[in-house]
Motif scaffolding. Structure first.
Motif, mmCIF file in Angstrom:
data_model
loop_
_atom_site.group_PDB
_atom_site.id
_atom_site.type_symbol
_atom_site.label_atom_id
_atom_site.label_comp_id
_atom_site.label_asym_id
_atom_site.label_seq_id
_atom_site.Cartn_x
_atom_site.Cartn_y
_atom_site.Cartn_z
ATOM 1 N N SER A 1 6.971 3.587 -15.340
ATOM 2 C CA SER A 1 7.735 2.334 -15.390
ATOM 3 C C SER A 1 6.777 1.152 -15.405
ATOM 4 N N VAL A 2 7.275 0.010 -15.860
ATOM 5 C CA VAL A 2 6.426 -1.186 -15.937
ATOM 6 C C VAL A 2 6.881 -2.294 -15.003
ATOM 7 N N ALA A 3 7.978 -2.063 -14.273
ATOM 8 C CA ALA A 3 8.477 -3.071 -13.328
ATOM 9 C C ALA A 3 9.243 -2.359 -12.214
ATOM 10 N N PRO A 4 9.275 -2.959 -11.022
ATOM 11 C CA PRO A 4 10.025 -2.337 -9.925
ATOM 12 C C PRO A 4 11.530 -2.351 -10.187
ATOM 13 N N LEU A 5 12.217 -1.390 -9.591
ATOM 14 C CA LEU A 5 13.676 -1.345 -9.558
ATOM 15 C C LEU A 5 14.131 -1.613 -8.130
ATOM 16 N N ALA A 6 15.324 -2.182 -7.982
ATOM 17 C CA ALA A 6 15.899 -2.423 -6.653
ATOM 18 C C ALA A 6 16.814 -1.262 -6.301
ATOM 19 N N PHE A 7 16.535 -0.601 -5.177
ATOM 20 C CA PHE A 7 17.352 0.526 -4.715
ATOM 21 C C PHE A 7 18.125 0.093 -3.472
ATOM 22 N N GLU B 1 0.830 -1.212 0.000
ATOM 23 C CA GLU B 1 0.000 0.000 0.000
ATOM 24 C C GLU B 1 0.865 1.262 0.000
ATOM 25 N N ASN B 2 2.169 1.112 0.223
ATOM 26 C CA ASN B 2 3.045 2.274 0.346
ATOM 27 C C ASN B 2 3.343 2.885 -1.019
ATOM 28 N N GLN B 3 3.187 4.181 -1.122
ATOM 29 C CA GLN B 3 3.479 4.869 -2.379
ATOM 30 C C GLN B 3 4.221 6.167 -2.093
ATOM 31 N N HIS B 4 5.339 6.354 -2.799
ATOM 32 C CA HIS B 4 6.174 7.544 -2.641
ATOM 33 C C HIS B 4 5.949 8.452 -3.851
ATOM 34 N N PRO B 5 5.919 9.786 -3.657
ATOM 35 C CA PRO B 5 5.607 10.671 -4.780
ATOM 36 C C PRO B 5 6.589 10.598 -5.951
ATOM 37 N N VAL B 6 7.823 10.187 -5.706
ATOM 38 C CA VAL B 6 8.810 10.075 -6.788
ATOM 39 C C VAL B 6 9.150 8.620 -7.095
ATOM 40 N N LEU B 7 9.448 7.849 -6.061
ATOM 41 C CA LEU B 7 9.852 6.448 -6.260
ATOM 42 C C LEU B 7 8.693 5.571 -6.720
ATOM 43 N N GLY B 8 7.470 5.968 -6.408
ATOM 44 C CA GLY B 8 6.303 5.229 -6.864
ATOM 45 C C GLY B 8 5.830 4.190 -5.872
ATOM 46 N N VAL B 9 5.243 3.111 -6.407
ATOM 47 C CA VAL B 9 4.631 2.063 -5.585
ATOM 48 C C VAL B 9 5.701 1.104 -5.080
ATOM 49 N N GLU B 10 5.643 0.781 -3.784
ATOM 50 C CA GLU B 10 6.633 -0.139 -3.224
ATOM 51 C C GLU B 10 6.188 -1.586 -3.391
ATOM 52 N N TYR B 11 7.152 -2.444 -3.687
ATOM 53 C CA TYR B 11 6.952 -3.897 -3.767
ATOM 54 C C TYR B 11 7.848 -4.571 -2.734
ATOM 55 N N GLN B 12 7.454 -5.773 -2.312
ATOM 56 C CA GLN B 12 8.297 -6.563 -1.418
ATOM 57 C C GLN B 12 8.475 -7.969 -1.994
ATOM 58 N N PRO B 13 9.709 -8.493 -1.974
ATOM 59 C CA PRO B 13 9.948 -9.830 -2.525
ATOM 60 C C PRO B 13 9.474 -10.923 -1.579
ATOM 61 N N ASN B 14 9.200 -12.100 -2.146
ATOM 62 C CA ASN B 14 8.737 -13.218 -1.322
ATOM 63 C C ASN B 14 9.874 -13.844 -0.514
ATOM 64 N N GLU B 15 11.117 -13.624 -0.925
ATOM 65 C CA GLU B 15 12.271 -14.153 -0.180
ATOM 66 C C GLU B 15 13.508 -13.338 -0.532
ATOM 67 N N SER B 16 14.533 -13.488 0.282
ATOM 68 C CA SER B 16 15.789 -12.785 0.049
ATOM 69 C C SER B 16 16.565 -13.449 -1.085
ATOM 70 N N SER B 17 17.299 -12.657 -1.852
ATOM 71 C CA SER B 17 18.105 -13.193 -2.950
ATOM 72 C C SER B 17 19.584 -13.178 -2.564
ATOM 73 N N LEU B 18 20.391 -13.875 -3.346
ATOM 74 C CA LEU B 18 21.840 -13.890 -3.119
ATOM 75 C C LEU B 18 22.414 -12.484 -3.313
ATOM 76 N N THR B 19 21.867 -11.744 -4.283
ATOM 77 C CA THR B 19 22.319 -10.364 -4.496
ATOM 78 C C THR B 19 22.028 -9.508 -3.269
ATOM 79 N N GLU B 20 20.831 -9.653 -2.693
ATOM 80 C CA GLU B 20 20.488 -8.911 -1.472
ATOM 81 C C GLU B 20 21.481 -9.212 -0.361
ATOM 82 N N GLN B 21 21.787 -10.498 -0.174
ATOM 83 C CA GLN B 21 22.704 -10.904 0.898
ATOM 84 C C GLN B 21 24.105 -10.348 0.641
ATOM 85 N N TYR B 22 24.507 -10.349 -0.619
ATOM 86 C CA TYR B 22 25.835 -9.856 -0.992
ATOM 87 C C TYR B 22 25.943 -8.355 -0.709
ATOM 88 N N PHE B 23 24.906 -7.607 -1.100
ATOM 89 C CA PHE B 23 24.918 -6.157 -0.887
ATOM 90 C C PHE B 23 24.738 -5.801 0.586
#
Length: 324
Positions: free
Chosen positions: A222-228, A185-207
């Motif tokens: 945009s048509v898909a979320p970006l990871a910030f 339900e979270n929406q930011h005026p610039v970043l847009g609609v927030e999404y949450q992943p179903n599980e952590s990824s190896l990239t997430e753990q690495y970063f």
């Protein structure tokens, strides 16, 4: 062990006349575009896409959609391990700067954006592959990503970083095609609609070992979320124009590099799984060699192993063990 590594920062403008340096990882998005017979048209078109995207998002007091343009700097960070003057190309990132043509002001943007690292190539293309060779089940080596993470944090906390950049970096990546992202339900005026992943990824753990948190947003247009990936408070530490500079820059690169996801003809829904085999997408008029990109990651990992990991292994291990 009290050991100080020293960093040297170099900057070059990313414009249509850009040629990659010998130390640039040639799989990096912008370097890939700057090669071959289409190099100048590639760069010109990509930079125009970035400007158009920026103006579409920064649309207040901008009736003609031409108030702003984005200037990009490639920031290369060389590292001297022994104080001998012998350096290794450790990190390369993009820095955005915003030109306001109405006020004739140049506004500092965000550093980070497209993150590039030979040591990361080593970790994923050499260390991880060798660890799992002939193994029945995939696993992660002990201390995977720890050296890289500590080196990155050491640089961001260094005096030279603070002298050159006023805010911590933000790195913007594509989403993972083996995760499902659920709209919140979270929406930011610039970043847009927030999404949450179903599980952590190896990239997430690495970063995370680099000290970075991650949040996923799908901006307007945009048509898909970006990871910030960021330190601190992404939503409050940066201005609207700073955030738009990252969205427009990295959203453009993702449209070119992953059109199946970011130039798809249908936008992500409430539950979204990215699909790199999606045929319902449009191609940009920009030539990008993805096959070459994946082949070269191995070579770059070997380069890091030969020129950095093996020659300085003892020093790096001792430093990593003592770095808090």
């Amino acid at each position: 062990m009290n050991k100080d590594f020293t960093f040297t920062i170099k900057s070059i403008c990313l414009d249509e006349d850009y040629h990659p340096s010998d130390n640039t990882r040639i799989t990096t998005n912008f370097a890939n575009l700057a090669r071959g017979s289409h190099r100048q048209a590639n760069l010109r078109n990509a930079l125009k896409m970035i400007d158009n995207s920026f103006n579409a998002l920064a649309n207040w007091d901008n009736p003609k959609g031409d108030r702003y343009s984005v200037e990009l700097e490639i920031i290369s960070v060389d590292m001297d391990i022994e104080g001998s003057g012998q350096t290794f190309p450790s990190i390369e990132v993009l820095k955005t700067n915003i030109v306001d043509h109405k006020t004739n002001k140049r506004i500092e943007g965000i550093v980070g954006n497209n993150f590039s690292s030979y040591v990361r190539d080593y970790d994923f293309s050499i260390l991880l592959q060798e660890h799992n060779k002939d193994q029945p089940q995939f696993s992660i080596p002990d201390n995977f990503g720890e050296l890289h993470g500590k080196l990155f944090q050491y640089f961001v906390n260094s005096a030279i970083y603070k002298q050159n950049f006023s805010k911590p970096p933000v790195i913007c990546l594509s989403v993972s095609d083996n995760k499902t992202y659920h709209q919140t339900e979270n929406q930011h005026p610039v970043l847009g609609v927030e999404y949450q992943p179903n599980e952590s990824s190896l990239t997430e753990q690495y970063f995370k070992k680099m000290g970075l948190q991650v949040r996923y947003f799908m901006p307007a247009n945009s048509v898909a979320p970006l990871a910030f990936y960021f330190f601190g408070d992404l939503l409050n530490d940066y201005t609207s124009l700073e955030l738009i500079s990252t969205i427009s820059t990295m959203g453009t690169f993702q449209k070119i590099y992953r059109p199946e996801i970011y130039n798809a003809n249908a936008a992500a829904g409430k539950a979204y799984q990215p699909n790199l085999k999606n045929l319902d997408h449009s191609l940009t008029q920009i030539v990008y060699d993805r096959e070459e990109r994946s082949k070269l990651a191995n070579e770059q990992g070997k380069f890091a192993e030969e020129k950095f990991i093996k020659p300085y292994q003892t020093v790096l291990e001792q430093w990593s063990a003592s770095y808090a």
